[in-house]
Write a protein that holds these residues in place. Structure first.
Motif, PDB file in Angstrom:
ATOM      1  N   VAL A 183       2.894   2.601  -3.973  1.00 31.99           N
ATOM      2  CA  VAL A 183       2.776   2.079  -2.610  1.00 31.99           C
ATOM      3  C   VAL A 183       2.628   0.560  -2.590  1.00 31.99           C
ATOM      4  CG1 VAL A 183       1.847   4.196  -1.617  1.00 31.99           C
ATOM      5  CG2 VAL A 183       0.294   2.505  -2.576  1.00 31.99           C
ATOM      6  N   PHE A 184       2.256  -0.049  -3.711  1.00 27.56           N
ATOM      7  CA  PHE A 184       2.109  -1.498  -3.776  1.00 27.56           C
ATOM      8  C   PHE A 184       3.380  -2.193  -4.245  1.00 27.56           C
ATOM      9  CE2 PHE A 184      -2.361  -0.073  -4.520  1.00 27.56           C
ATOM     10  CZ  PHE A 184      -2.837  -0.465  -3.283  1.00 27.56           C
ATOM     11  N   ASN A 185       4.388  -1.432  -4.646  1.00 28.23           N
ATOM     12  CA  ASN A 185       5.651  -2.003  -5.111  1.00 28.23           C
ATOM     13  C   ASN A 185       6.616  -2.145  -3.946  1.00 28.23           C
ATOM     14  OD1 ASN A 185       4.741  -2.035  -7.750  1.00 28.23           O
ATOM     15  ND2 ASN A 185       5.510   0.021  -8.164  1.00 28.23           N
ATOM     16  N   PRO A 186       7.537  -3.116  -4.012  1.00 24.58           N
ATOM     17  CA  PRO A 186       8.535  -3.255  -2.945  1.00 24.58           C
ATOM     18  C   PRO A 186       9.373  -1.985  -2.830  1.00 24.58           C
ATOM     19  CG  PRO A 186       8.614  -5.135  -4.454  1.00 24.58           C
ATOM     20  CD  PRO A 186       7.675  -4.133  -5.035  1.00 24.58           C
ATOM     21  N   GLY A 187       9.479  -1.458  -1.616  1.00 22.90           N
ATOM     22  CA  GLY A 187      10.258  -0.237  -1.401  1.00 22.90           C
ATOM     23  C   GLY A 187       9.579   0.996  -1.950  1.00 22.90           C
ATOM     24  N   CYS A 188       8.294   0.933  -2.262  1.00 21.56           N
ATOM     25  CA  CYS A 188       7.522   2.053  -2.837  1.00 21.56           C
ATOM     26  C   CYS A 188       8.185   2.595  -4.106  1.00 21.56           C
ATOM     27  CB  CYS A 188       7.320   3.164  -1.819  1.00 21.56           C
ATOM     28  SG  CYS A 188       6.237   2.694  -0.474  1.00 21.56           S
ATOM     29  N   GLU A 189       8.747   1.706  -4.910  1.00 17.30           N
ATOM     30  CA  GLU A 189       9.443   2.088  -6.136  1.00 17.30           C
ATOM     31  C   GLU A 189       8.432   2.495  -7.205  1.00 17.30           C
ATOM     32  OE1 GLU A 189      12.535   0.144  -9.371  1.00 17.30           O
ATOM     33  OE2 GLU A 189      11.856  -1.020  -7.663  1.00 17.30           O
ATOM     34  N   ALA A 190       8.638   3.679  -7.796  1.00 17.04           N
ATOM     35  CA  ALA A 190       7.738   4.181  -8.834  1.00 17.04           C
ATOM     36  C   ALA A 190       8.121   3.591 -10.187  1.00 17.04           C
ATOM     37  CB  ALA A 190       7.811   5.696  -8.896  1.00 17.04           C
ATOM     38  N   ILE A 191       7.154   3.467 -11.081  1.00 20.57           N
ATOM     39  CA  ILE A 191       7.442   2.979 -12.422  1.00 20.57           C
ATOM     40  C   ILE A 191       8.032   4.113 -13.247  1.00 20.57           C
ATOM     41  CG2 ILE A 191       5.680   1.185 -12.373  1.00 20.57           C
ATOM     42  CD1 ILE A 191       3.898   2.997 -14.051  1.00 20.57           C
ATOM     43  N   GLN A 192       8.667   3.762 -14.339  1.00 24.01           N
ATOM     44  CA  GLN A 192       9.313   4.745 -15.198  1.00 24.01           C
ATOM     45  C   GLN A 192       8.272   5.685 -15.789  1.00 24.01           C
ATOM     46  OE1 GLN A 192      11.446   3.028 -18.450  1.00 24.01           O
ATOM     47  NE2 GLN A 192      12.522   4.895 -18.926  1.00 24.01           N
ATOM     48  N   GLY A 193       8.573   6.989 -15.755  1.00 22.76           N
ATOM     49  CA  GLY A 193       7.669   7.980 -16.321  1.00 22.76           C
ATOM     50  C   GLY A 193       6.719   8.594 -15.313  1.00 22.76           C
ATOM     51  N   THR A 194       6.822   8.192 -14.047  1.00 21.01           N
ATOM     52  CA  THR A 194       5.964   8.745 -13.009  1.00 21.01           C
ATOM     53  C   THR A 194       6.445  10.135 -12.638  1.00 21.01           C
ATOM     54  OG1 THR A 194       5.555   6.543 -12.129  1.00 21.01           O
ATOM     55  CG2 THR A 194       5.080   8.373 -10.680  1.00 21.01           C
ATOM     56  N   LEU A 195       5.519  11.064 -12.526  1.00 18.53           N
ATOM     57  CA  LEU A 195       5.843  12.426 -12.132  1.00 18.53           C
ATOM     58  C   LEU A 195       5.851  12.491 -10.612  1.00 18.53           C
ATOM     59  CD1 LEU A 195       6.294  15.387 -13.004  1.00 18.53           C
ATOM     60  CD2 LEU A 195       3.825  15.690 -12.831  1.00 18.53           C
ATOM     61  N   THR A 196       6.989  12.840 -10.038  1.00 16.94           N
ATOM     62  CA  THR A 196       7.105  12.931  -8.586  1.00 16.94           C
ATOM     63  C   THR A 196       6.931  14.378  -8.151  1.00 16.94           C
ATOM     64  OG1 THR A 196       9.491  13.255  -8.687  1.00 16.94           O
ATOM     65  CG2 THR A 196       8.708  10.975  -8.511  1.00 16.94           C
ATOM     66  N   ALA A 197       6.655  14.568  -6.867  1.00 19.44           N
ATOM     67  CA  ALA A 197       6.486  15.916  -6.333  1.00 19.44           C
ATOM     68  C   ALA A 197       7.781  16.713  -6.476  1.00 19.44           C
ATOM     69  CB  ALA A 197       6.057  15.850  -4.879  1.00 19.44           C
ATOM     70  N   GLU A 198       8.917  16.065  -6.249  1.00 16.03           N
ATOM     71  CA  GLU A 198      10.209  16.753  -6.374  1.00 16.03           C
ATOM     72  C   GLU A 198      10.449  17.216  -7.808  1.00 16.03           C
ATOM     73  OE1 GLU A 198       9.955  13.619  -5.065  1.00 16.03           O
ATOM     74  OE2 GLU A 198      10.081  14.149  -2.950  1.00 16.03           O
TER      75      GLU A 198
END
Length: 114
Positions: free
Chosen positions: A85-100
């Motif tokens: 949420v603190f990154n531009p465009g809510c971009e996740a870092i590599q290796g983040t587990l997403t809900a999908e």
């Protein structure tokens, strides 16, 4: 006249990383760290004798957590936050587990596009 060292020759030296301080600086850092740990242990012993050892230990942990964190001014330009949420465009870092991704893995569905 000096000849350039060939990659396979024994005189070739590995490139020196700019992030590593000189060896004498590392030994100074190790000595200072050792002295700090020794001082902490001596103070721990003193506070144990005064029956405040647990309080000293817990307050030390809080201090180490405070010192171990870094402020926003220490962030490098272009460095992403671990919290998307603190990154531009809510971009996740590599290796983040997403809900999908978690849903896909729990339902054993193949990845889209594979």
């Amino acid at each position: 006249m000096l000849e350039a060292a060939q990659p396979g020759s024994s005189s070739a030296q590995p490139p020196r990383s700019a992030a590593l301080p000189p060896p004498w600086d590392q030994s100074l850092l190790i000595n200072v760290t050792f002295l700090k740990v020794l001082l902490w242990l001596v103070l721990l012993g003193l506070f144990v004798e005064l029956e405040f050892g647990l309080a000293y230990f817990v307050l030390s942990l809080f201090y180490w957590m405070y010192v171990g964190t870094r402020g926003p001014e220490d962030k490098k330009k272009g460095e992403k936050s671990a919290y998307s949420v603190f990154n531009p465009g809510c971009e996740a870092i590599q290796g983040t587990l997403t809900a999908e991704q978690l849903e896909r893995e729990l339902q054993f569905r193949p990845l889209a596009g594979r």
